[in-house]
Design an enzyme around this catalytic site. Structure first.
Site, PDB file in Angstrom:
ATOM      1  N   GLY A   1      -0.365  -2.797   1.519  1.00 55.45           N
ATOM      2  CA  GLY A   1      -0.910  -3.824   1.992  1.00 55.45           C
ATOM      3  C   GLY A   1      -1.260  -4.838   0.816  1.00 55.45           C
ATOM      4  O   GLY A   1      -1.729  -5.726   0.692  1.00 55.45           O
TER       5      GLY A   1
ATOM      6  N   ASN B   1       2.732   1.887  11.953  1.00 53.37           N
ATOM      7  CA  ASN B   1       1.174   2.572  11.713  1.00 53.37           C
ATOM      8  C   ASN B   1       0.627   0.976  12.000  1.00 53.37           C
ATOM      9  O   ASN B   1       0.375   0.096  11.101  1.00 53.37           O
ATOM     10  CB  ASN B   1       0.912   2.947  10.306  1.00 53.37           C
TER      11      ASN B   1
ATOM     12  N   SER C   1       4.313  -1.794   1.766  1.00 47.87           N
ATOM     13  CA  SER C   1       4.895  -3.042   1.789  1.00 47.87           C
ATOM     14  C   SER C   1       6.351  -2.799   1.982  1.00 47.87           C
ATOM     15  O   SER C   1       7.289  -3.759   1.193  1.00 47.87           O
ATOM     16  CB  SER C   1       4.440  -3.580   0.338  1.00 47.87           C
TER      17      SER C   1
ATOM     18  N   GLU D   1      -5.825   5.711   3.602  1.00 47.91           N
ATOM     19  CA  GLU D   1      -7.214   4.873   3.842  1.00 47.91           C
ATOM     20  C   GLU D   1      -8.260   5.936   4.443  1.00 47.91           C
ATOM     21  O   GLU D   1      -9.421   5.575   4.284  1.00 47.91           O
ATOM     22  CB  GLU D   1      -6.937   3.655   4.942  1.00 47.91           C
TER      23      GLU D   1
ATOM     24  N   GLU E   1       3.275   7.398  -0.104  1.00 45.46           N
ATOM     25  CA  GLU E   1       2.749   6.070   0.339  1.00 45.46           C
ATOM     26  C   GLU E   1       1.947   5.605  -0.929  1.00 45.46           C
ATOM     27  O   GLU E   1       0.772   6.099  -1.127  1.00 45.46           O
ATOM     28  CB  GLU E   1       1.999   5.634   1.405  1.00 45.46           C
TER      29      GLU E   1
ATOM     30  N   LYS F   1      -2.587   0.726  12.280  1.00 44.40           N
ATOM     31  CA  LYS F   1      -3.743   0.640  11.634  1.00 44.40           C
ATOM     32  C   LYS F   1      -4.841   0.093  12.785  1.00 44.40           C
ATOM     33  O   LYS F   1      -4.518   0.296  13.796  1.00 44.40           O
ATOM     34  CB  LYS F   1      -3.841  -0.347  10.306  1.00 44.40           C
TER      35      LYS F   1
ATOM     36  N   HIS G   1      -3.831   9.744   6.008  1.00 41.74           N
ATOM     37  CA  HIS G   1      -3.399   8.452   5.382  1.00 41.74           C
ATOM     38  C   HIS G   1      -4.179   8.306   4.224  1.00 41.74           C
ATOM     39  O   HIS G   1      -5.539   8.535   4.456  1.00 41.74           O
ATOM     40  CB  HIS G   1      -3.177   7.427   6.434  1.00 41.74           C
TER      41      HIS G   1
HETATM   42  P1  13P Z   1       1.890  -1.722   4.457  1.00 35.50           P
HETATM   43  O1  13P Z   1       3.408  -1.739   5.201  1.00 35.50           O
HETATM   44  O2  13P Z   1       0.947  -2.768   5.093  1.00 35.50           O
HETATM   45  O3  13P Z   1       1.834  -1.826   3.274  1.00 35.50           O
HETATM   46  O4  13P Z   1       1.080  -0.408   4.917  1.00 35.50           O
HETATM   47  C1  13P Z   1       1.735   0.776   4.668  1.00 35.50           C
HETATM   48  C2  13P Z   1       0.824   1.758   5.264  1.00 35.50           C
HETATM   49  O5  13P Z   1       0.067   2.138   4.787  1.00 35.50           O
HETATM   50  C3  13P Z   1       1.656   2.608   6.375  1.00 35.50           C
HETATM   51  O6  13P Z   1       0.889   3.776   6.663  1.00 35.50           O
END
Ligand code: 13P
Length: 250
Positions: free
Chosen positions: A173, A10, A212, A98, A167, A12, A96
């Site tokens: 992150g 992803n 992560s 976010e 997640e 982002k 997601h």
């Molecule tokens: P990170 O791997 O940067 O923690 O992000 C995970 C994520 O949100 C994947 O969709």
């Protein structure tokens, strides 16, 4: 039944024409014949660029980070499932954290998005996960079950064709990964919930871990019985790291 693992990147809201080109070229050059499925999810604006760079690769599929809950029509700024399908998208991340947090997506929106994707022949990657506060309050199971229940409720037989991604919000992150035991415990809960809906879904649906995951911790997480792959953020932007995670899934 053994499930073929899936490693999904992803990206982002990161990238540029130039950065995407070098990332995809490095991935294609290094990936060989992996023992797992692989998908990259660039921002919408770059889907067609990345499709062209992948040039029909049988190894790396194209995914989107979102899909509209609406069909085509007067929905300014939205991108429909049929449009994604038209430009070669095979997977779409839905729900997601976010987007749940910043775009106020609810469980119902997410369930409708998953339906739209399925109807267009796109595999939805349905994200679920608790915040740190919810974990501390002992709400983890309740939250992830509530989030998945909406998708199961609308999905009917279709749920055997979804992918689920656990997640934990506190691990995204932050560099703070769930331990393999913490992740496996939640994945087992989700597997049981799928089983209650259908044995077939429980056997087929891949449950990814995200938060992560990196080249150093992937192997241990992927060794858990109910962890069928990873949804990778930061480490998906660095070809050598992403390729190590793909190799760890073999
Ligand atoms: P990170 O791997 O940067 O923690 O992000 C995970 C994520 O949100 C994947 O969709």
């Amino acid at each position: 039944m053994s499930r073929r693992k899936l490693i999904a990147g992803n990206w982002k809201m990161n990238g540029s024409l130039a950065a995407n080109q070098s990332l995809v070229q490095e991935l294609l050059a290094g990936i060989g014949q992996p023992a797992c499925d692989v998908v990259v999810c660039p921002p919408m604006a770059y889907l067609d660029q990345v499709r062209q760079l992948l040039a029909g690769s049988p190894v790396i599929a194209l995914g989107a980070q979102n899909v509209s809950q609406h069909d085509n029509g007067a929905f300014t700024g939205d991108v429909s499932a049929s449009m994604l399908q038209d430009v070669g998208v095979r997977y779409a991340i839905v729900g997601h954290s976010e987007r749940r947090q910043h775009q106020a997506e609810t469980d119902v929106h997410v369930a409708i998005k998953a339906q739209r994707a399925l109807a267009a022949g796109i595999t939805p990657i349905v994200c679920v996960g608790e915040t740190l506060r919810e974990r501390e309050e002992g709400m983890t199971e309740f939250i992830v079950q509530r989030q998945l229940a909406a998708v199961i409720h609308l999905g009917g037989q279709g749920i055997r064709d979804i992918v689920v991604a656990y997640e934990p919000v506190w691990a995204i992150g932050t560099g703070k990964t769930a331990t393999p035991e913490q992740a496996q415990a939640v994945h087992a809960v989700l597997r049981a919930q799928l089983r209650a809906a259908s044995d077939d879904a429980a056997a087929r649906v891949r449950i990814l871990y995200g938060g992560s995951m990196n080249a150093g911790n992937a192997a241990e997480l992927l060794a858990q019985p109910d962890i069928d792959g990873g949804l990778i953020g930061g480490a998906a932007l660095k070809a050598p790291d992403f390729l190590k995670i793909v190799a760890a899934a073999g």
